[in-house]
Design a protein around this motif. Structure first.
Motif, short mmCIF file in Angstrom:
data_model
loop_
_atom_site.label_atom_id
_atom_site.label_comp_id
_atom_site.label_asym_id
_atom_site.label_seq_id
_atom_site.Cartn_x
_atom_site.Cartn_y
_atom_site.Cartn_z
N GLU A 162 0.78 -1.20 -0.09
CA GLU A 162 0.09 0.02 -0.19
C GLU A 162 0.77 1.31 -0.04
O GLU A 162 0.64 2.01 -0.53
N ALA A 163 1.93 1.23 0.74
CA ALA A 163 2.98 2.47 0.85
C ALA A 163 3.55 2.54 -0.55
O ALA A 163 3.58 3.86 -1.08
N ALA A 164 3.84 1.43 -1.37
CA ALA A 164 4.29 1.66 -2.62
C ALA A 164 3.40 2.00 -3.53
O ALA A 164 3.68 2.96 -4.43
N ARG A 173 4.19 4.94 -15.33
CA ARG A 173 5.59 4.85 -15.67
C ARG A 173 6.40 4.57 -14.66
O ARG A 173 7.41 4.35 -14.48
N LYS A 174 5.79 4.27 -13.17
CA LYS A 174 6.17 3.87 -12.08
C LYS A 174 6.19 2.64 -11.73
O LYS A 174 5.44 1.85 -11.99
N ARG A 175 7.33 2.12 -11.14
CA ARG A 175 7.30 0.72 -10.61
C ARG A 175 8.42 0.62 -9.36
O ARG A 175 9.36 1.05 -9.34
N MET A 176 7.91 -0.01 -8.22
CA MET A 176 8.52 -0.41 -7.35
C MET A 176 8.71 -1.79 -6.58
O MET A 176 7.35 -2.27 -6.35
N THR A 177 9.87 -2.49 -6.70
CA THR A 177 9.89 -3.70 -6.22
C THR A 177 10.03 -3.80 -4.70
O THR A 177 10.90 -3.53 -3.93
N VAL A 178 8.90 -4.20 -3.95
CA VAL A 178 8.97 -4.21 -2.46
C VAL A 178 9.09 -5.75 -2.07
O VAL A 178 8.59 -6.64 -2.62
N ALA A 179 10.01 -5.88 -1.09
CA ALA A 179 10.33 -7.33 -0.59
C ALA A 179 9.94 -7.72 1.01
O ALA A 179 9.83 -6.38 1.73
N LEU A 335 11.70 3.92 -1.91
CA LEU A 335 11.57 2.43 -1.47
C LEU A 335 12.09 1.99 0.03
O LEU A 335 11.63 1.25 0.73
N MET A 336 13.20 2.62 0.29
CA MET A 336 13.68 2.31 1.80
C MET A 336 12.89 2.82 2.60
O MET A 336 12.86 2.39 3.73
#
Length: 409
Positions: A162-164, A173-179, A335-336
């Motif tokens: 949800e934060a991403a 155009r945006k993409r964030m790989t969260v782990a 991301l951090m």
């Protein structure tokens, strides 16, 4: 006694060079050969490195000049086997130091190097004295998959997604790989390196034992295979499940090829990756194509890079080190803020640079980590404008079904 470059017979029931490499590591340890130990390859061929009296492991205070130090280190040891990893946290600046048991990167110059095949091994230089290689143990212990061992609660990861999504803000155009990080029971790291077949022809298995720290895994996303002239990258993104039923799997494959989320995710990822490579020289690409693995499938684009004058292996490694976010400007710090804890090697690179310049670097995914007596894994999913928290949680579980391991006694 064996002479340099004379093959020595070695039997594995499955004819698996990875199993033979793991058995040779145990034999070297029993013979008193000092670590660290490193394995890298596939069923057909594995490189084994042991010892590293010369090392590079910059501290977080050195992040500002780390790539200059890497370039100097590789140039100084261009005629030796250099092995190790480049951690994801190298993407941060000096002010972004976060706690991780692993250093930002670790490189070692091998004191001993062996080339291991399905039925023999060859010393590449000094020849070790090995009198007792353990017997093959293929198939004598059950294989577990991280998906079945995961006891994580989905709520926390959903909040991360949800934060991403808030950062993505509906922008295609945006993409964030969260782990997310999951704890595991004690793992036999050496046996795990060969417990499941390679995911595909270009997949690489790896094992690195640094004493108190270690990792073992297998990943088909090989981002750098080449030499001092250039390299090929196999860039993967977009994930879809498979079925054991051929008819159902054919339906899933056709759905995957037109799925808008996966198509958009791969186009975004490939475009960002191609941009990162553009400063190295001439870049061409082909694809995307569908890559079928055991339980899932990805879209894959192949990139070919020919270095321009003044660029070399260290520049290539820096360019292919994944950011996990696009656009990079501002995105990395977002991301951090979305994730808790430093990733260490996860989502970075692991590999080997050989004398003469041959190089292979694989993304550190589908991996088990050991920090002293603690074992764990990381898994992530790319959040785009079409993602949902439940969908990304499901994707991480599919990916964990590809992480095979053998539990310790």
């Amino acid at each position: 006694m064996a002479t340099s470059r004379s093959p020595v017979p070695l039997h594995c029931a499955r004819g698996d060079a990875r199993c033979n490499g793991a058995r040779l590591v145990r034999a070297l340890e029993a013979a008193g050969v000092p670590g660290p130990f490193f394995l890298y390859g596939s069923e057909a061929s594995v490189s084994l490195c042991a010892g590293a009296r010369e090392r590079l492991s910059p501290g977080r205070e050195d992040r500002g000049d780390v790539w200059g130090r890497v370039k100097t280190f590789l140039a100084a040891h261009h005629d030796r086997h250099v092995f190790g990893f480049f951690g994801f946290d190298l993407n941060g600046g000096p002010g972004d130091a976060r706690a991780s048991p692993f250093p930002d990167c670790w490189l070692g110059v091998a004191d001993l190097a062996l080339l291991v095949g399905p039925s023999s091994w060859t010393a590449l230089g000094a020849v070790p004295v090995l009198t007792d290689v353990p017997a093959c143990t293929c198939g004598d212990r059950p294989v577990h998959y991280a998906a079945g061992l995961d006891r994580s609660r989905p709520d926390e990861y959903r909040r991360t997604v949800e934060a991403a999504l808030a950062w993505v803000g509906g922008d295609p155009r945006k993409r964030m790989t969260v782990a997310r990080r999951l704890s595991l029971p004690s793992v036999d790291m050496l046996r795990s390196v060969s417990c499941i077949p390679s995911a595909c022809d270009h997949s690489r298995s790896f094992y690195l034992d640094l004493g108190e720290l270690g990792l073992t895994g297998q990943c088909p996303e090989v981002l750098m295979v080449g030499d001092r002239e250039g390299f090929v990258s196999y860039k993967l993104s977009g994930t879809f499940p498979r079925s054991d039923d051929p008819a159902a799997d054919d339906v899933l494959r056709r759905q995957f090829q037109v799925d808008p989320k996966n198509l958009a995710e791969h186009a975004n990822s490939a475009a960002s990756f191609g941009m990162a490579l553009s400063g190295l020289g001439a870049v061409t690409s082909t694809g995307p194509e569908v890559l079928d693995l055991r339980q899932l499938r990805h879209l894959m684009t192949r990139f070919q890079v020919a270095y321009s004058t003044g660029c070399g292996v260290a520049d290539g490694i820096r360019a292919v080190l994944p950011l996990g976010v696009a656009p990079a400007a501002g995105g990395y710090h977002a991301l951090m803020a979305a994730e808790a804890g430093a990733r260490g090697p996860f989502y970075g690179l692991v590999g080997l640079i050989e004398p003469g310049g041959a190089v292979s670097m694989t993304q550190v995914l589908r991996t088990v980590y050991r920090a002293q007596d603690e074992f764990y894994s990381w898994v992530g999913a790319a959040v785009t404008s079409q993602s949902t928290p439940d969908g990304e949680w499901t994707e991480t579980m599919i990916k964990l079904g590809e992480v095979g391991l053998i539990l310790a006694d």
